[in-house]
Design a protein around this motif. Sequence first.
Motif, PDB file in Angstrom:
ATOM      1  N   TRP A 170      10.142   8.545   0.640  1.00  0.00           N
ATOM      2  CA  TRP A 170      10.993   9.029  -0.432  1.00  0.00           C
ATOM      3  C   TRP A 170      10.210  10.092  -1.181  1.00  0.00           C
ATOM      4  N   ASN A 171      10.927  11.044  -1.731  1.00  0.00           N
ATOM      5  CA  ASN A 171      10.287  12.188  -2.363  1.00  0.00           C
ATOM      6  C   ASN A 171      10.280  12.035  -3.877  1.00  0.00           C
ATOM      7  N   VAL A 172       9.167  12.416  -4.477  1.00  0.00           N
ATOM      8  CA  VAL A 172       9.010  12.387  -5.919  1.00  0.00           C
ATOM      9  C   VAL A 172       9.337  13.784  -6.438  1.00  0.00           C
ATOM     10  N   PRO A 173      10.261  13.878  -7.396  1.00  0.00           N
ATOM     11  CA  PRO A 173      10.553  15.214  -7.925  1.00  0.00           C
ATOM     12  C   PRO A 173       9.385  15.724  -8.765  1.00  0.00           C
ATOM     13  N   THR A 174       8.776  16.799  -8.329  1.00  0.00           N
ATOM     14  CA  THR A 174       7.674  17.408  -9.080  1.00  0.00           C
ATOM     15  C   THR A 174       8.105  18.800  -9.489  1.00  0.00           C
ATOM     16  N   PRO A 175       7.936  19.143 -10.758  1.00  0.00           N
ATOM     17  CA  PRO A 175       8.450  20.418 -11.253  1.00  0.00           C
ATOM     18  C   PRO A 175       7.893  21.633 -10.520  1.00  0.00           C
ATOM     19  N   ASP A 176       6.643  21.948 -10.710  1.00  0.00           N
ATOM     20  CA  ASP A 176       6.103  23.173 -10.136  1.00  0.00           C
ATOM     21  C   ASP A 176       4.801  22.986  -9.369  1.00  0.00           C
ATOM     22  N   SER A 177       4.381  21.752  -9.171  1.00  0.00           N
ATOM     23  CA  SER A 177       3.111  21.554  -8.483  1.00  0.00           C
ATOM     24  C   SER A 177       3.171  20.293  -7.637  1.00  0.00           C
ATOM     25  N   LEU A 178       2.254  20.195  -6.719  1.00  0.00           N
ATOM     26  CA  LEU A 178       2.180  19.035  -5.841  1.00  0.00           C
ATOM     27  C   LEU A 178       1.304  17.959  -6.464  1.00  0.00           C
ATOM     28  N   LEU A 179       1.603  16.721  -6.171  1.00  0.00           N
ATOM     29  CA  LEU A 179       0.780  15.612  -6.632  1.00  0.00           C
ATOM     30  C   LEU A 179      -0.497  15.561  -5.795  1.00  0.00           C
ATOM     31  N   THR A 180      -1.601  15.183  -6.430  1.00  0.00           N
ATOM     32  CA  THR A 180      -2.869  15.104  -5.700  1.00  0.00           C
ATOM     33  C   THR A 180      -3.503  13.730  -5.768  1.00  0.00           C
ATOM     34  N   THR A 181      -2.901  12.813  -6.492  1.00  0.00           N
ATOM     35  CA  THR A 181      -3.419  11.461  -6.568  1.00  0.00           C
ATOM     36  C   THR A 181      -2.264  10.524  -6.846  1.00  0.00           C
TER      37      THR A 181
ATOM     38  N   LEU B 271       0.862  -1.172   0.000  1.00  0.00           N
ATOM     39  CA  LEU B 271       0.000   0.000   0.000  1.00  0.00           C
ATOM     40  C   LEU B 271       0.902   1.227   0.000  1.00  0.00           C
ATOM     41  N   TYR B 272       0.744   2.071  -1.014  1.00  0.00           N
ATOM     42  CA  TYR B 272       1.543   3.286  -1.124  1.00  0.00           C
ATOM     43  C   TYR B 272       0.684   4.479  -0.743  1.00  0.00           C
ATOM     44  N   VAL B 273       1.258   5.369   0.060  1.00  0.00           N
ATOM     45  CA  VAL B 273       0.548   6.540   0.559  1.00  0.00           C
ATOM     46  C   VAL B 273       1.296   7.790   0.117  1.00  0.00           C
ATOM     47  N   LEU B 274       0.568   8.713  -0.505  1.00  0.00           N
ATOM     48  CA  LEU B 274       1.107  10.007  -0.901  1.00  0.00           C
ATOM     49  C   LEU B 274       0.753  11.017   0.180  1.00  0.00           C
ATOM     50  N   SER B 275       1.743  11.792   0.611  1.00  0.00           N
ATOM     51  CA  SER B 275       1.513  12.810   1.627  1.00  0.00           C
ATOM     52  C   SER B 275       2.305  14.062   1.268  1.00  0.00           C
ATOM     53  N   ASN B 276       1.779  15.202   1.641  1.00  0.00           N
ATOM     54  CA  ASN B 276       2.433  16.492   1.395  1.00  0.00           C
ATOM     55  C   ASN B 276       2.711  16.739  -0.081  1.00  0.00           C
ATOM     56  N   GLY B 277       1.959  16.093  -0.959  1.00  0.00           N
ATOM     57  CA  GLY B 277       2.054  16.348  -2.382  1.00  0.00           C
ATOM     58  C   GLY B 277       3.291  15.846  -3.076  1.00  0.00           C
ATOM     59  N   ALA B 278       4.239  15.247  -2.351  1.00  0.00           N
ATOM     60  CA  ALA B 278       5.461  14.782  -3.006  1.00  0.00           C
ATOM     61  C   ALA B 278       6.177  13.659  -2.254  1.00  0.00           C
ATOM     62  N   SER B 279       5.678  13.241  -1.109  1.00  0.00           N
ATOM     63  CA  SER B 279       6.323  12.181  -0.327  1.00  0.00           C
ATOM     64  C   SER B 279       5.494  10.904  -0.401  1.00  0.00           C
ATOM     65  N   ILE B 280       6.168   9.782  -0.639  1.00  0.00           N
ATOM     66  CA  ILE B 280       5.489   8.495  -0.741  1.00  0.00           C
ATOM     67  C   ILE B 280       6.064   7.548   0.303  1.00  0.00           C
ATOM     68  N   PHE B 281       5.171   6.784   0.927  1.00  0.00           N
ATOM     69  CA  PHE B 281       5.525   5.800   1.937  1.00  0.00           C
ATOM     70  C   PHE B 281       4.947   4.461   1.505  1.00  0.00           C
ATOM     71  N   ALA B 282       5.585   3.356   1.872  1.00  0.00           N
ATOM     72  CA  ALA B 282       5.087   2.019   1.534  1.00  0.00           C
ATOM     73  C   ALA B 282       4.737   1.257   2.813  1.00  0.00           C
ATOM     74  N   PHE B 283       3.579   0.577   2.776  1.00  0.00           N
ATOM     75  CA  PHE B 283       3.089  -0.196   3.914  1.00  0.00           C
ATOM     76  C   PHE B 283       2.595  -1.551   3.436  1.00  0.00           C
ATOM     77  N   ASP B 284       2.501  -2.504   4.347  1.00  0.00           N
ATOM     78  CA  ASP B 284       1.849  -3.779   4.067  1.00  0.00           C
ATOM     79  C   ASP B 284       0.343  -3.522   4.107  1.00  0.00           C
ATOM     80  N   ALA B 285      -0.377  -3.897   3.051  1.00  0.00           N
ATOM     81  CA  ALA B 285      -1.812  -3.601   2.943  1.00  0.00           C
ATOM     82  C   ALA B 285      -2.657  -4.418   3.918  1.00  0.00           C
ATOM     83  N   THR B 286      -2.092  -5.451   4.512  1.00  0.00           N
ATOM     84  CA  THR B 286      -2.845  -6.271   5.458  1.00  0.00           C
ATOM     85  C   THR B 286      -2.610  -5.845   6.901  1.00  0.00           C
TER      86      THR B 286
END
Length: 164
Positions: free
Chosen positions: A147-158, A123-138
């Motif tokens: 870990w942070n996703v490089p986003t050019p000028d905007s935050l991720l929303t999904t 299970l991957y969780v997006l937080s703060n528009g650019a940070s992703i965390f991984a969890f066991d879905a059970t």
Amino acid sequence: GCSHNVGVWRAPVLGGAAEILPIDCGALTGYQGGFLLGGEPYANLIRHYADFESVGSDSELQSFDIEPKTSMTARQGTLFTAGFSTGQLNVYDLPSSTELPDLELEDFAQEIDGISVTSDGRLYVLSNGASIFAFDATTGEQLQQQWNVPTPDSLLTTLHCWTN
């Protein structure tokens, strides 16, 4: 995609005009070859559609008596939802709409912007528009720290993730 301000939309990956259906949408995820759509005003339902055209004709395959949230993802008959909560997901059995115990995310106390579950049970969780965390879905056990996703000028929303 979906947006409260725009509606349900689709656009060719390789360019071209987007098609927009002016239907309120708060969350969208794939399910059984089609997709689940939540967020219609005044309806505590999540609707299952076979395809984009079905949304336009309002001919859903089925509906689930589940309150729509801002993020949702489905895997093998289980629906996970989050609504800007911190550290916890609501979990439901599909197609019965039965609420299952909430999933508590280990060592996670941030706002949830997006969620995605993969076929291998992560299970991957997006937080703060650019940070992703991984969890066991059970179990909710944290599998990988932020870990942070490089986003050019905007935050991720999904978020949508898959495994090869």
